[in-house]
Write a protein that holds these residues in place. Structure first.
Motif, PDB file in Angstrom:
ATOM      1  N   GLY A  82       7.790  -4.677  -5.087  1.00  0.00           N
ATOM      2  CA  GLY A  82       7.257  -4.073  -3.878  1.00  0.00           C
ATOM      3  C   GLY A  82       5.744  -4.128  -3.843  1.00  0.00           C
ATOM      4  O   GLY A  82       5.135  -4.370  -2.791  1.00  0.00           O
ATOM      5  N   ALA A  83       5.106  -3.896  -5.005  1.00  0.00           N
ATOM      6  CA  ALA A  83       3.644  -3.957  -5.069  1.00  0.00           C
ATOM      7  C   ALA A  83       3.150  -5.359  -4.765  1.00  0.00           C
ATOM      8  O   ALA A  83       2.161  -5.551  -4.047  1.00  0.00           O
ATOM      9  N   ASN A  84       3.842  -6.364  -5.296  1.00  0.00           N
ATOM     10  CA  ASN A  84       3.439  -7.748  -5.032  1.00  0.00           C
ATOM     11  C   ASN A  84       3.623  -8.117  -3.562  1.00  0.00           C
ATOM     12  O   ASN A  84       2.795  -8.821  -2.975  1.00  0.00           O
ATOM     13  N   PRO A 142      -5.141  -4.454  -9.786  1.00  0.00           N
ATOM     14  CA  PRO A 142      -6.556  -4.582  -9.387  1.00  0.00           C
ATOM     15  C   PRO A 142      -6.711  -5.306  -8.060  1.00  0.00           C
ATOM     16  O   PRO A 142      -7.639  -5.016  -7.291  1.00  0.00           O
ATOM     17  N   THR A 143      -5.808  -6.240  -7.788  1.00  0.00           N
ATOM     18  CA  THR A 143      -5.905  -6.989  -6.538  1.00  0.00           C
ATOM     19  C   THR A 143      -5.585  -6.116  -5.325  1.00  0.00           C
ATOM     20  O   THR A 143      -6.106  -6.353  -4.225  1.00  0.00           O
ATOM     21  N   ILE A 144      -4.737  -5.106  -5.491  1.00  0.00           N
ATOM     22  CA  ILE A 144      -4.497  -4.154  -4.396  1.00  0.00           C
ATOM     23  C   ILE A 144      -5.738  -3.314  -4.173  1.00  0.00           C
ATOM     24  O   ILE A 144      -6.194  -3.119  -3.036  1.00  0.00           O
ATOM     25  N   ARG A 145      -6.316  -2.806  -5.262  1.00  0.00           N
ATOM     26  CA  ARG A 145      -7.526  -1.997  -5.118  1.00  0.00           C
ATOM     27  C   ARG A 145      -8.646  -2.780  -4.455  1.00  0.00           C
ATOM     28  O   ARG A 145      -9.392  -2.240  -3.634  1.00  0.00           O
ATOM     29  N   SER A 146      -8.756  -4.060  -4.802  1.00  0.00           N
ATOM     30  CA  SER A 146      -9.858  -4.860  -4.266  1.00  0.00           C
ATOM     31  C   SER A 146      -9.716  -5.137  -2.774  1.00  0.00           C
ATOM     32  O   SER A 146     -10.696  -5.476  -2.118  1.00  0.00           O
ATOM     33  N   ARG A 147      -8.496  -4.996  -2.237  1.00  0.00           N
ATOM     34  CA  ARG A 147      -8.285  -5.242  -0.806  1.00  0.00           C
ATOM     35  C   ARG A 147      -8.535  -3.991   0.036  1.00  0.00           C
ATOM     36  O   ARG A 147      -8.448  -4.049   1.256  1.00  0.00           O
ATOM     37  N   CYS A 148      -8.817  -2.865  -0.623  1.00  0.00           N
ATOM     38  CA  CYS A 148      -8.924  -1.588   0.081  1.00  0.00           C
ATOM     39  C   CYS A 148     -10.341  -1.026   0.021  1.00  0.00           C
ATOM     40  O   CYS A 148     -11.097  -1.293  -0.911  1.00  0.00           O
TER      41      CYS A 148
END
Length: 329
Positions: free
Chosen positions: A136-138, A165-171
């Protein structure tokens, strides 16, 4: 004072973005559990679907009602452009699933392919994004990398360091910090004016500046539990009766909330005892605090026997009772 506390900086950041017409497509609402991050996400969602386009410099408070027809839909929980993802009940039981599933994310993505049916914004709230299973995260990450137009993601996180980290970087991150003691005391006093100030200060100290925890402590009758713990610390409980009663009260899964209450109260209680004792007696108090922390850590790593943890915390407090030779000085 407003019913919400600790949201001022987050409100200002979001409203400045809205007024300037530069709303980021994804916001990470990060901070301790109990800070009201989910409630803030709901307020933002309500604001967007009832106001639409940017304010072009217009100063409007976050709780402004906006379009009345849209606001009525929000009040009824039926606005078509707000979607909330959270853990769902398992089968027919009241217990929640361990994760937000990949299927929930897929359903959300299918919704994103549909045209807006009302207003100019669609808002997706994930509460909490920490609960996403790996797939789900991916899947969410791919959507954040190529977000649909006029879609806002509000990701609630109690442990942002555990996220991809890639989720955090998109926010864009909004951090919700613990509230200062004086502000928390004033806020709670306005909400619950019948509570004595001494008890209120003890609750604030035990809450660690987290409003949700402070309210939970009030509902848990912190004063009664504090008196029980203090009785052990002052008497030494020579026959173990108080410690055995404490162990029964916090033992078992149904009493987990009481055990957490005890763990929350103990630091403030030890601090108070330390202030009342001579400087020479501070070291033993700190030693017992270290012992309490080790007990809680070991319990979390193991089977978490609540009765054992409660009894051992009682042992730590009993060690602080004034000894006869000390009283004779």
């Amino acid at each position: 004072m407003a019913a919400m506390i600790g949201h001022q900086d987050a409100e200002k950041a979001f409203l400045e973005a809205w007024q300037g017409g530069r709303i980021h497509h994804a916001w990470l609402l990060a901070g301790p559990q109990g800070m009201g991050k989910g409630a803030f996400a709901e307020r933002v969602a309500r604001f967007l679907v009832t106001h639409g386009r940017s304010g072009e410099g217009e100063a409007i408070p976050l709780d402004d009602r906006g379009d009345d027809a849209a606001a009525r839909l929000v009040d009824a929980g039926n606005h078509p452009e707000t979607l909330r993802l959270a853990r769902q009940p398992k089968d027919k039981s009241k217990d929640l699933a361990r994760n937000i599933t990949i299927e929930q994310i897929r359903q959300m993505i299918r919704r994103l392919h549909l045209s807006l049916s009302l207003g100019e914004w669609r808002v997706i709230i994930v509460d909490a994004v920490d609960d996403l299973e790996t797939d789900g995260a991916n899947a969410l990450l791919k959507t954040l990398e190529e977000p649909p137009a006029k879609t806002l993601f509000l990701l609630v996180s109690h442990s942002p360091g555990r996220l991809l980290p890639t989720i955090r970087s998109r926010c864009r991150t909004l951090r919700f910090q613990p509230v200062a003691r004086d502000a928390m005391t004033t806020w709670l006093h306005e909400l619950r004016p019948m509570i004595e100030m001494d008890e209120l200060r003890a609750i604030v100290a035990a809450s660690g500046g987290v409003p949700g925890k402070a309210l939970a402590l009030i509902d848990s009758d912190v004063a009664v539990m504090e008196k029980k713990l203090m009785a052990i610390a002052t008497s030494g409980d020579p026959e173990n009766r108080l410690r055995e009663a404490l162990a029964r009260e916090v033992g078992g899964t149904s009493n987990r909330a009481r055990l957490e209450l005890v763990i929350d109260i103990v630091p403030g209680l030890l601090s108070r005892i330390a202030r009342e004792r001579p400087i020479a007696e501070i070291a033993p108090i700190l030693a017992q605090w270290d012992r309490v922390q080790r007990t809680v850590r070991d319990a979390i790593r193991g089977s978490y026997d609540g009765a054992m943890v409660g009894f051992e915390i009682g042992n730590c407090l009993a060690e602080l009772a004034p000894r006869p030779e000390r009283a004779a000085r």
